[in-house]
Design an enzyme around this catalytic site. Structure first.
Site, PDB file in Angstrom:
ATOM      1  N   ARG A 121       0.112  32.637   0.744  1.00  0.00           N
ATOM      2  CA  ARG A 121       0.686  31.766  -0.285  1.00  0.00           C
ATOM      3  C   ARG A 121       1.863  31.002   0.310  1.00  0.00           C
ATOM      4  O   ARG A 121       3.030  31.320   0.074  1.00  0.00           O
ATOM      5  CB  ARG A 121       1.072  32.586  -1.504  1.00  0.00           C
ATOM      6  CG  ARG A 121      -0.175  33.086  -2.225  1.00  0.00           C
ATOM      7  CD  ARG A 121       0.063  33.444  -3.658  1.00  0.00           C
ATOM      8  NE  ARG A 121      -1.198  33.411  -4.400  1.00  0.00           N
ATOM      9  CZ  ARG A 121      -1.292  33.719  -5.682  1.00  0.00           C
ATOM     10  NH1 ARG A 121      -0.230  34.068  -6.363  1.00  0.00           N
ATOM     11  NH2 ARG A 121      -2.463  33.665  -6.282  1.00  0.00           N
ATOM     12  N   GLN A 126      -1.722  25.765  -0.301  1.00  0.00           N
ATOM     13  CA  GLN A 126      -1.891  25.770  -1.750  1.00  0.00           C
ATOM     14  C   GLN A 126      -3.240  25.190  -2.178  1.00  0.00           C
ATOM     15  O   GLN A 126      -3.871  25.694  -3.105  1.00  0.00           O
ATOM     16  CB  GLN A 126      -0.755  24.983  -2.411  1.00  0.00           C
ATOM     17  CG  GLN A 126       0.574  25.727  -2.415  1.00  0.00           C
ATOM     18  CD  GLN A 126       1.676  24.932  -3.096  1.00  0.00           C
ATOM     19  OE1 GLN A 126       1.524  23.739  -3.356  1.00  0.00           O
ATOM     20  NE2 GLN A 126       2.784  25.580  -3.376  1.00  0.00           N
ATOM     21  N   ASP A 129      -6.209  27.760  -1.998  1.00  0.00           N
ATOM     22  CA  ASP A 129      -6.002  29.045  -2.668  1.00  0.00           C
ATOM     23  C   ASP A 129      -6.998  29.243  -3.821  1.00  0.00           C
ATOM     24  O   ASP A 129      -6.802  28.718  -4.921  1.00  0.00           O
ATOM     25  CB  ASP A 129      -4.565  29.104  -3.183  1.00  0.00           C
ATOM     26  CG  ASP A 129      -4.197  30.454  -3.772  1.00  0.00           C
ATOM     27  OD1 ASP A 129      -5.078  31.338  -3.841  1.00  0.00           O
ATOM     28  OD2 ASP A 129      -3.028  30.623  -4.155  1.00  0.00           O
ATOM     29  N   TYR A 229       3.708  37.782  -5.579  1.00  0.00           N
ATOM     30  CA  TYR A 229       3.070  38.770  -6.437  1.00  0.00           C
ATOM     31  C   TYR A 229       4.108  39.742  -6.977  1.00  0.00           C
ATOM     32  O   TYR A 229       5.155  39.974  -6.363  1.00  0.00           O
ATOM     33  CB  TYR A 229       2.013  39.560  -5.656  1.00  0.00           C
ATOM     34  CG  TYR A 229       0.806  38.756  -5.264  1.00  0.00           C
ATOM     35  CD1 TYR A 229      -0.177  38.446  -6.186  1.00  0.00           C
ATOM     36  CD2 TYR A 229       0.650  38.305  -3.959  1.00  0.00           C
ATOM     37  CE1 TYR A 229      -1.300  37.712  -5.822  1.00  0.00           C
ATOM     38  CE2 TYR A 229      -0.462  37.569  -3.585  1.00  0.00           C
ATOM     39  CZ  TYR A 229      -1.431  37.286  -4.517  1.00  0.00           C
ATOM     40  OH  TYR A 229      -2.522  36.555  -4.144  1.00  0.00           O
TER      41      TYR A 229
END
Length: 374
Positions: A121, A126, A129, A229
């Site tokens: 990430r 991006q 993803d 996360y």
């Protein structure tokens, strides 16, 4: 350079890893595209559409023969890849932690498996993803699924016969799916609140017009893990959060849970006792049901009822929006491979930062650090 696109074999999987749009883009790079017959049918893409875009449409054996790169949505069983040449790339969502035996099978077959969900990430990745693109649709669809099960209207309605109150929606877990769920519920006119263990999401919640529900009396806990996360919280925080959520959830009409920790079972957010405090006719949508579930009593693939509350546990939610999910997934794959396309070599050449992150197998071995010793 031959790129093969497979028809998905997993139960209920309706997505496809390439669209006519990305077929044209790959062709413009100099690649030859071969698409398995019927690959896009469930996503409303005909074989003729692929042919018109410049792809060859054939059975699996012909598609795999001589392929340098094989694209998929979910990782196929190794036995279904018979005829794939050693050293060829398999690029898909491979669920490395949940399907470790399958990963070992790819290694044994000499396949270089690249797991798209291991994409780092970072800013330049991006557009590659798949977790973000698919979660965005999951958050949207979760609200629509809740609306379909809820026996009342979402927005406040003022009529000559009286006023209908707005539905109260509570979103637990404010990642990509959670933020889209908030935005969608707001667009439908609901009164929305949300919570997350990461304090940085408070402003994001407010920016979408929702009310943040956060533990304020436990200091020094941010909940932010690597890559954005969430991490598991201390016992002190968990107890404080449970108390706060219990009081709030009893007043809600709809709850949507989205909390996941990569490589670990989904954290339990809602207990049976908390469900019992909700009024009859309320709805809970558990987007983490396939990883063990955030909600006690949720069943993967089913809508169950406990204490008069419906608990929605649909599998593979992005696949329920197959056409759009396929379009986004296919673009993720193209963005990934085209970013590393070497014109002289006529193929993509990965760098260490992204290549080492997504590569699971190479040279007959499992090589990814996140899997070694697991």
């Amino acid at each position: 350079m031959k790129i093969a696109v497979l028809k998905e074999g997993a139960d209920g999987e309706r997505r496809v890893a390439a669209t006519p749009e990305t077929v044209k883009k790959f062709t413009s790079l100099g690649a030859d595209l071969a698409v398995e017959t019927g690959a896009g049918a469930a996503a409303s893409i005909t074989d003729q559409a692929y042919a018109d875009a410049g792809a060859t449409v054939a059975d699996r054996a012909a598609v795999l023969a001589g392929a340098d790169i094989v694209l998929g949505v979910q990782g196929p069983e190794p036995a279904s890849l018979a005829g794939m040449k050693p050293g060829a790339w398999l690029v898909a969502g491979l669920n490395p932690f949940g399907e470790r035996a399958r990963v070992d099978g790819y290694a044994a077959a000499g396949i270089e498996a690249l797991a798209m969900e291991f994409m780092p990430r970072i800013t330049r990745a991006q557009s590659m993803d798949i977790l973000s693109s698919q979660s965005n649709l999951s958050g949207y669809k979760a609200v629509l699924d809740a609306a379909g099960e809820y026996g009342r209207a979402f927005p406040m309605m003022m009529t000559a016969a009286g006023t209908v109150s707005a539905a109260k929606v509570f979103v637990m877990g404010v990642g990509v799916a959670g933020l889209q769920a908030i935005a969608t519920a707001r667009r439908l006119g609901a009164q929305v609140s949300a919570t997350d263990v990461r304090s940085a999401t408070k402003e994001q919640i407010q920016s979408l017009g929702a009310k943040p529900i956060f533990v304020e009396n436990v200091k020094g806990i941010e909940g932010e893990g690597s890559g954005g996360y969430a991490t598991e919280m201390s016992a002190e925080y968990q107890a404080a959060q449970a108390e706060l959520v219990s009081a709030h959830i009893a007043k809600q009409d709809i709850v949507i849970t989205t909390a996941l920790i990569p490589g670990r079972p989904a954290p339990r957010l809602i207990s049976d006792a908390q469900i019992a405090t909700m009024r009859a006719g309320s709805v809970i949508v558990d987007l983490a049901v396939e990883q063990g579930g955030n909600v006690e009593g949720a069943v993967a693939g089913q809508v169950v009822e406990r204490h008069g509350v419906k608990i929605v546990g649909h599998r593979n939610v992005p696949s329920r929006l197959a056409a759009d999910a396929s379009a986004l997934f296919a673009r993720n794959l193209f963005n990934f491979l085209s970013a590393f396309w070497n014109k002289e070599a006529g193929r993509p050449v990965l760098d260490a930062e992204i290549g080492d992150a997504v590569r699971l197998t190479q040279g007959g071995k499992v090589v990814n650090e996140r899997l070694l010793g697991v």
